[in-house]
Design a protein around this motif. Sequence first.
Motif, PDB file in Angstrom:
ATOM      1  N   SER A   9       0.581  -1.260   0.122  1.00  0.00           N
ATOM      2  CA  SER A   9       0.140   0.319  -0.289  1.00  0.00           C
ATOM      3  C   SER A   9       0.947   1.312   0.263  1.00  0.00           C
ATOM      4  CB  SER A   9      -0.908   0.028   1.027  1.00  0.00           C
ATOM      5  OG  SER A   9      -0.477   0.159   2.458  1.00  0.00           O
ATOM      6  N   PRO A  10       0.127   2.348  -0.600  1.00  0.00           N
ATOM      7  CA  PRO A  10       1.426   3.672  -0.295  1.00  0.00           C
ATOM      8  C   PRO A  10       1.816   3.430   0.712  1.00  0.00           C
ATOM      9  CG  PRO A  10      -0.594   4.019  -1.789  1.00  0.00           C
ATOM     10  CD  PRO A  10      -1.032   2.583  -1.431  1.00  0.00           C
ATOM     11  N   LEU A  11       0.720   3.872   1.901  1.00  0.00           N
ATOM     12  CA  LEU A  11       1.504   3.782   3.444  1.00  0.00           C
ATOM     13  C   LEU A  11       1.994   2.663   3.708  1.00  0.00           C
ATOM     14  CD1 LEU A  11       0.682   4.976   6.331  1.00  0.00           C
ATOM     15  CD2 LEU A  11      -0.556   3.399   6.446  1.00  0.00           C
ATOM     16  N   THR A  12       2.448   1.991   3.665  1.00  0.00           N
ATOM     17  CA  THR A  12       3.823   0.853   3.798  1.00  0.00           C
ATOM     18  C   THR A  12       4.884   1.121   3.241  1.00  0.00           C
ATOM     19  OG1 THR A  12       1.982  -0.972   3.943  1.00  0.00           O
ATOM     20  CG2 THR A  12       4.083  -1.328   3.535  1.00  0.00           C
ATOM     21  N   ALA A  13       4.448   1.377   1.769  1.00  0.00           N
ATOM     22  CA  ALA A  13       5.803   2.474   1.146  1.00  0.00           C
ATOM     23  C   ALA A  13       6.828   3.147   1.537  1.00  0.00           C
ATOM     24  CB  ALA A  13       5.323   2.533  -0.316  1.00  0.00           C
ATOM     25  N   TRP A  14       5.340   3.930   1.953  1.00  0.00           N
ATOM     26  CA  TRP A  14       6.140   5.359   3.379  1.00  0.00           C
ATOM     27  C   TRP A  14       6.799   5.501   4.331  1.00  0.00           C
ATOM     28  CZ3 TRP A  14       4.978   8.075   7.829  1.00  0.00           C
ATOM     29  CH2 TRP A  14       5.594   9.250   7.720  1.00  0.00           C
ATOM     30  N   ILE A  15       5.906   4.520   4.864  1.00  0.00           N
ATOM     31  CA  ILE A  15       6.926   4.077   6.138  1.00  0.00           C
ATOM     32  C   ILE A  15       8.174   3.577   5.795  1.00  0.00           C
ATOM     33  CG2 ILE A  15       6.963   2.180   7.904  1.00  0.00           C
ATOM     34  CD1 ILE A  15       4.053   3.108   8.068  1.00  0.00           C
ATOM     35  N   GLY A  16       7.853   2.676   5.188  1.00  0.00           N
ATOM     36  CA  GLY A  16       8.868   1.529   4.889  1.00  0.00           C
ATOM     37  C   GLY A  16      11.021   3.366   4.246  1.00  0.00           C
ATOM     38  N   TRP A  17      10.609   3.342   3.131  1.00  0.00           N
ATOM     39  CA  TRP A  17      11.085   4.318   2.766  1.00  0.00           C
ATOM     40  C   TRP A  17      11.687   5.416   3.690  1.00  0.00           C
ATOM     41  CZ3 TRP A  17      14.414   4.401  -1.133  1.00  0.00           C
ATOM     42  CH2 TRP A  17      13.719   3.601  -2.020  1.00  0.00           C
ATOM     43  N   SER A  18      10.697   6.229   4.901  1.00  0.00           N
ATOM     44  CA  SER A  18      10.875   6.713   5.770  1.00  0.00           C
ATOM     45  C   SER A  18      12.219   5.985   6.678  1.00  0.00           C
ATOM     46  CB  SER A  18      10.090   6.964   6.838  1.00  0.00           C
ATOM     47  OG  SER A  18       8.834   7.907   5.944  1.00  0.00           O
ATOM     48  N   ALA A  19      11.915   4.472   6.961  1.00  0.00           N
ATOM     49  CA  ALA A  19      12.184   4.232   7.749  1.00  0.00           C
ATOM     50  C   ALA A  19      13.952   3.798   7.504  1.00  0.00           C
ATOM     51  CB  ALA A  19      11.810   2.483   8.293  1.00  0.00           C
ATOM     52  N   PHE A  20      13.952   3.467   6.133  1.00  0.00           N
ATOM     53  CA  PHE A  20      15.242   3.421   5.546  1.00  0.00           C
ATOM     54  C   PHE A  20      16.161   4.202   5.182  1.00  0.00           C
ATOM     55  CE2 PHE A  20      17.531   4.539   1.529  1.00  0.00           C
ATOM     56  CZ  PHE A  20      18.390   3.301   1.756  1.00  0.00           C
ATOM     57  N   THR A  21      15.167   5.945   5.111  1.00  0.00           N
ATOM     58  CA  THR A  21      15.727   7.236   5.560  1.00  0.00           C
ATOM     59  C   THR A  21      15.933   7.451   6.856  1.00  0.00           C
ATOM     60  OG1 THR A  21      14.274   8.303   3.960  1.00  0.00           O
ATOM     61  CG2 THR A  21      16.193   9.824   5.417  1.00  0.00           C
ATOM     62  N   THR A  22      15.566   7.054   7.880  1.00  0.00           N
ATOM     63  CA  THR A  22      15.646   7.728   9.196  1.00  0.00           C
ATOM     64  C   THR A  22      17.916   6.306   9.249  1.00  0.00           C
ATOM     65  OG1 THR A  22      14.476   5.543  10.233  1.00  0.00           O
ATOM     66  CG2 THR A  22      14.139   8.223   9.907  1.00  0.00           C
ATOM     67  N   LEU A  71       5.315   0.539  13.134  1.00  0.00           N
ATOM     68  CA  LEU A  71       4.929   0.438  12.866  1.00  0.00           C
ATOM     69  C   LEU A  71       4.182  -0.288  11.293  1.00  0.00           C
ATOM     70  CD1 LEU A  71       4.018   4.774  12.638  1.00  0.00           C
ATOM     71  CD2 LEU A  71       2.666   2.555  13.781  1.00  0.00           C
ATOM     72  N   TRP A  72       5.926  -0.133  11.076  1.00  0.00           N
ATOM     73  CA  TRP A  72       6.304  -0.943   9.763  1.00  0.00           C
ATOM     74  C   TRP A  72       5.548  -2.620  10.176  1.00  0.00           C
ATOM     75  CZ3 TRP A  72      11.111  -1.358   6.186  1.00  0.00           C
ATOM     76  CH2 TRP A  72      11.282  -1.346   5.731  1.00  0.00           C
ATOM     77  N   TRP A  73       6.094  -2.672  11.351  1.00  0.00           N
ATOM     78  CA  TRP A  73       6.250  -4.345  11.822  1.00  0.00           C
ATOM     79  C   TRP A  73       4.178  -4.998  11.952  1.00  0.00           C
ATOM     80  CZ3 TRP A  73       5.860  -5.684  17.142  1.00  0.00           C
ATOM     81  CH2 TRP A  73       6.731  -7.090  17.459  1.00  0.00           C
ATOM     82  N   SER A 129      14.391  -4.802   2.496  1.00  0.00           N
ATOM     83  CA  SER A 129      13.306  -4.764   2.815  1.00  0.00           C
ATOM     84  C   SER A 129      12.296  -3.849   1.794  1.00  0.00           C
ATOM     85  CB  SER A 129      12.786  -4.539   4.256  1.00  0.00           C
ATOM     86  OG  SER A 129      13.264  -5.419   4.976  1.00  0.00           O
ATOM     87  N   VAL A 130      12.662  -3.011   1.341  1.00  0.00           N
ATOM     88  CA  VAL A 130      12.015  -1.692   0.697  1.00  0.00           C
ATOM     89  C   VAL A 130      11.872  -2.327  -1.011  1.00  0.00           C
ATOM     90  CG1 VAL A 130      11.412   0.638  -0.011  1.00  0.00           C
ATOM     91  CG2 VAL A 130      12.215   0.172   2.300  1.00  0.00           C
ATOM     92  N   ARG A 131      13.061  -2.892  -0.968  1.00  0.00           N
ATOM     93  CA  ARG A 131      13.228  -3.374  -2.414  1.00  0.00           C
ATOM     94  C   ARG A 131      12.213  -4.570  -2.055  1.00  0.00           C
ATOM     95  NH1 ARG A 131      16.877  -1.754  -6.585  1.00  0.00           N
ATOM     96  NH2 ARG A 131      15.968  -3.706  -7.418  1.00  0.00           N
ATOM     97  N   ARG A 132      11.658  -5.365  -1.380  1.00  0.00           N
ATOM     98  CA  ARG A 132      11.392  -6.903  -1.338  1.00  0.00           C
ATOM     99  C   ARG A 132       9.386  -6.237  -1.418  1.00  0.00           C
ATOM    100  NH1 ARG A 132      11.123  -9.312   3.537  1.00  0.00           N
ATOM    101  NH2 ARG A 132       8.879  -8.795   4.021  1.00  0.00           N
ATOM    102  N   ILE A 133       9.697  -5.092  -1.144  1.00  0.00           N
ATOM    103  CA  ILE A 133       7.983  -4.844  -1.465  1.00  0.00           C
ATOM    104  C   ILE A 133       7.551  -3.998  -2.754  1.00  0.00           C
ATOM    105  CG2 ILE A 133       7.310  -5.059   0.987  1.00  0.00           C
ATOM    106  CD1 ILE A 133       7.329  -1.743   1.679  1.00  0.00           C
TER     107      ILE A 133
END
Length: 137
Positions: A9-22, A71-73, A129-133
Motif C-alpha cells: 500500500s502507499p502507507l507501507t511504502a511511505w513507512i518503509g522509505w521513511s525507515a530507510f531514511t532514518t 508501525l511497519w512491522w 526490505s523496501v525493495r522486497r515490497i
Amino acid sequence: MNPPVPRRSPLTAWIGWSAFTTAALVLATVVAQPVWAGLFLTGDIGMLAAHQQGANLATLVLVVDLVLRILWWSPCRGPALGVWLNLALTAALYIQYVLGQDRLLQFHFPLGVGLSLLSAWLVVHSWRSVRRIGGAA
C-alpha cells in the motif's frame, strides 16, 4: 517458516522509505562520531561538544526510527528484524554514551566500531526490505 508478506500500500511504502531514511541518518551520525572525536584530539575543543550532540542526534533519530519500524512491522506486516536491530542499536548507543561520559575509552572505541557495523546492517536490511515490497516513494 516464511516471513509474512508485507501489505502493498502507499502507507507501507511511505513507512518503509521513511525507515530507510532514518536508518541512513543514524549511520551518518554514527560514522561522523569518530571524525568529531578525532578533531577534538587534534586540539579543536569545540568538537567534543559536536561529538556529544552527534550522540544526542543519533538517539533522537533512533527513537523516530523505532516508531516507524513498529508501525511497519505491526499493522503493515513488515519485517520484525528491523525492530530488533533498532532496539540493539539503541541499547548499544546508550551504553556507548555512558562509557564516553565515564571516559572508559578502552570500551568506548570498540563499541563505536560495533555501532557502525550494526548501523550499516540496519541500512542494508531496510533497503532490502523496501525493495522486497516494491515500495515506490
